[in-house]
Design an enzyme around this catalytic site. Structure first.
Site, PDB file in Angstrom:
ATOM      1  N   TYR A   1      -2.533  -4.521  17.357  1.00  0.00           N
ATOM      2  CA  TYR A   1      -2.805  -3.831  16.097  1.00  0.00           C
ATOM      3  C   TYR A   1      -4.120  -3.048  16.146  1.00  0.00           C
ATOM      4  O   TYR A   1      -4.181  -1.886  15.740  1.00  0.00           O
ATOM      5  CB  TYR A   1      -2.838  -4.869  14.975  1.00  0.00           C
TER       6      TYR A   1
ATOM      7  N   ASN B   1       2.152   5.336   6.939  1.00  0.00           N
ATOM      8  CA  ASN B   1       1.704   4.011   6.514  1.00  0.00           C
ATOM      9  C   ASN B   1       2.482   2.868   7.141  1.00  0.00           C
ATOM     10  O   ASN B   1       1.994   1.734   7.171  1.00  0.00           O
ATOM     11  CB  ASN B   1       1.799   3.929   4.983  1.00  0.00           C
TER      12      ASN B   1
ATOM     13  N   LYS C   1      -4.378   1.007  15.820  1.00  0.00           N
ATOM     14  CA  LYS C   1      -5.132   1.627  14.725  1.00  0.00           C
ATOM     15  C   LYS C   1      -6.313   2.452  15.252  1.00  0.00           C
ATOM     16  O   LYS C   1      -6.638   3.505  14.686  1.00  0.00           O
ATOM     17  CB  LYS C   1      -5.613   0.560  13.747  1.00  0.00           C
TER      18      LYS C   1
ATOM     19  N   ASP D   1      11.655   2.986   3.943  1.00  0.00           N
ATOM     20  CA  ASP D   1      11.569   1.553   4.254  1.00  0.00           C
ATOM     21  C   ASP D   1      12.737   1.220   5.172  1.00  0.00           C
ATOM     22  O   ASP D   1      13.724   1.954   5.232  1.00  0.00           O
ATOM     23  CB  ASP D   1      11.636   0.713   2.968  1.00  0.00           C
TER      24      ASP D   1
ATOM     25  N   LEU E   1       0.812  -1.209   0.000  1.00  0.00           N
ATOM     26  CA  LEU E   1       0.000   0.000   0.000  1.00  0.00           C
ATOM     27  C   LEU E   1       0.852   1.268   0.000  1.00  0.00           C
ATOM     28  O   LEU E   1       0.557   2.226  -0.714  1.00  0.00           O
ATOM     29  CB  LEU E   1      -0.938   0.006   1.206  1.00  0.00           C
TER      30      LEU E   1
END
Length: 303
Positions: A155, A89, A159, A36, A17
């Protein structure tokens, strides 16, 4: 969508993504800082953008620390002179049922997703406010953070926290002309390919097959590229009045998530003792109890 003369950072954009977001922003004219943890992956992503005529620069580092966040902002300014857009992201998964989840499993996911979002946004906002020309903060959420998901305490919590921070930042940044929004994507990535009911569709995509309308519409599931358009839109001038929102995207579906709100209310003079609650609960509240987890169409749950 014209993002010429805009500079964007996309964390975790070496593949999946994040790469789709970075490529879409570049196609719209933005100069992009790719991030990255792996240098080769980051440089390959940069090459994919420059091969199409875009501008990109790699900053290698693990998101989470203040130092990495500052390095990303410094990299954008050194390479392109300014910073206008941040897309947070970067993420990791350490899925385990709660009673088997270690402190390390919990802390690592919270550090990358939630703390990493905070440190990167803080560094970016400081720069944007200094520039005095507004900006765009786009944070990536997940359906797991909106509705919960088995085995994802860390997670889901991270989020959900990201969307909560976005609502606060929308208020804090309004005067500076900086918008803050969350995008909640569903797409074929390393994070979704292990989900049982999505597996057939992921395999179909890997085989170059066209996804059925059920997957693209009812499940809102598609490729990473399907989720990239909303990021570019929110980064543009047309979205200057959109802030504090959580936008769902995937496949052929685009939707808004609601904010939490009170769905049933009762009052009792003098406050509520246990007996008063026991008497009122079945009358006023029982029929309004919320479900947990994703509400999947029957066709999906049968697979």
């Amino acid at each position: 969508m014209d993002l010429s003369n805009k500079v964007a950072i996309v964390t975790g954009s070496g593949r999946g993504l994040g790469l789709a977001y970075a490529q879409q922003l570049a196609r719209c004219g933005a100069s992009v800082v790719v991030n990255d943890v792996n240098a080769e992956t980051a440089e390959t992503a940069v090459a994919s953008i420059t091969a199409e005529g875009g501008k990109a620069h790699a900053v290698v580092g693990a998101v989470g620390s203040t130092e990495t966040a500052q390095a990303l902002v410094d990299g954008a300014v050194e390479a392109f002179g300014r910073l206008d857009i941040l897309v947070t992201n970067a993420g990791v998964l350490r899925d385990k049922v709660m009673w088997k989840m270690s402190d390390e499993d919990f802390d690592q996911v919270l550090n990358v997703h939630m703390r990493g979002t905070f440190t990167c946004v803080r560094a970016a906002v400081i720069r944007m406010r200094e520039q005095g020309a507004g900006g765009r903060i786009i944070c990536i959420g997940s359906p797991a953070g909106q509705r919960g998901n088995f085995g994802q305490t860390n997670y889901s919590g991270a989020k959900a926290g990201i969307v909560g921070m976005v609502r606060t930042w929308a208020m804090e940044l309004q005067r500076a002309g900086i918008t803050a929004n969350a995008v909640v994507p569903v797409a074929a990535t390393a994070m979704t390919e292990t989900v049982p009911f999505l597996k057939p569709y992921v395999e179909a995509m890997h085989n170059g097959e066209e996804l059925p309308a059920f997957a693209r519409r009812e499940l809102g599931f598609g490729s990473p590229q399907d989720a990239a358009g909303i990021v570019a839109y929110l980064a543009g001038d047309e979205a200057a009045e959109i802030t504090g929102q959580a936008v769902a995207v995937g496949g052929d579906r685009l939707a808004l998530w609601s904010h939490p709100d009170m769905t049933a209310t009762a009052y009792h003079d003098g406050g509520w003792d246990p007996d008063a609650i026991a008497g009122e609960w079945p009358v006023t509240f029982a029929e309004h109890l919320e479900s947990v987890g994703e509400k999947l169409p029957e066709k999906a749950t049968a697979q």
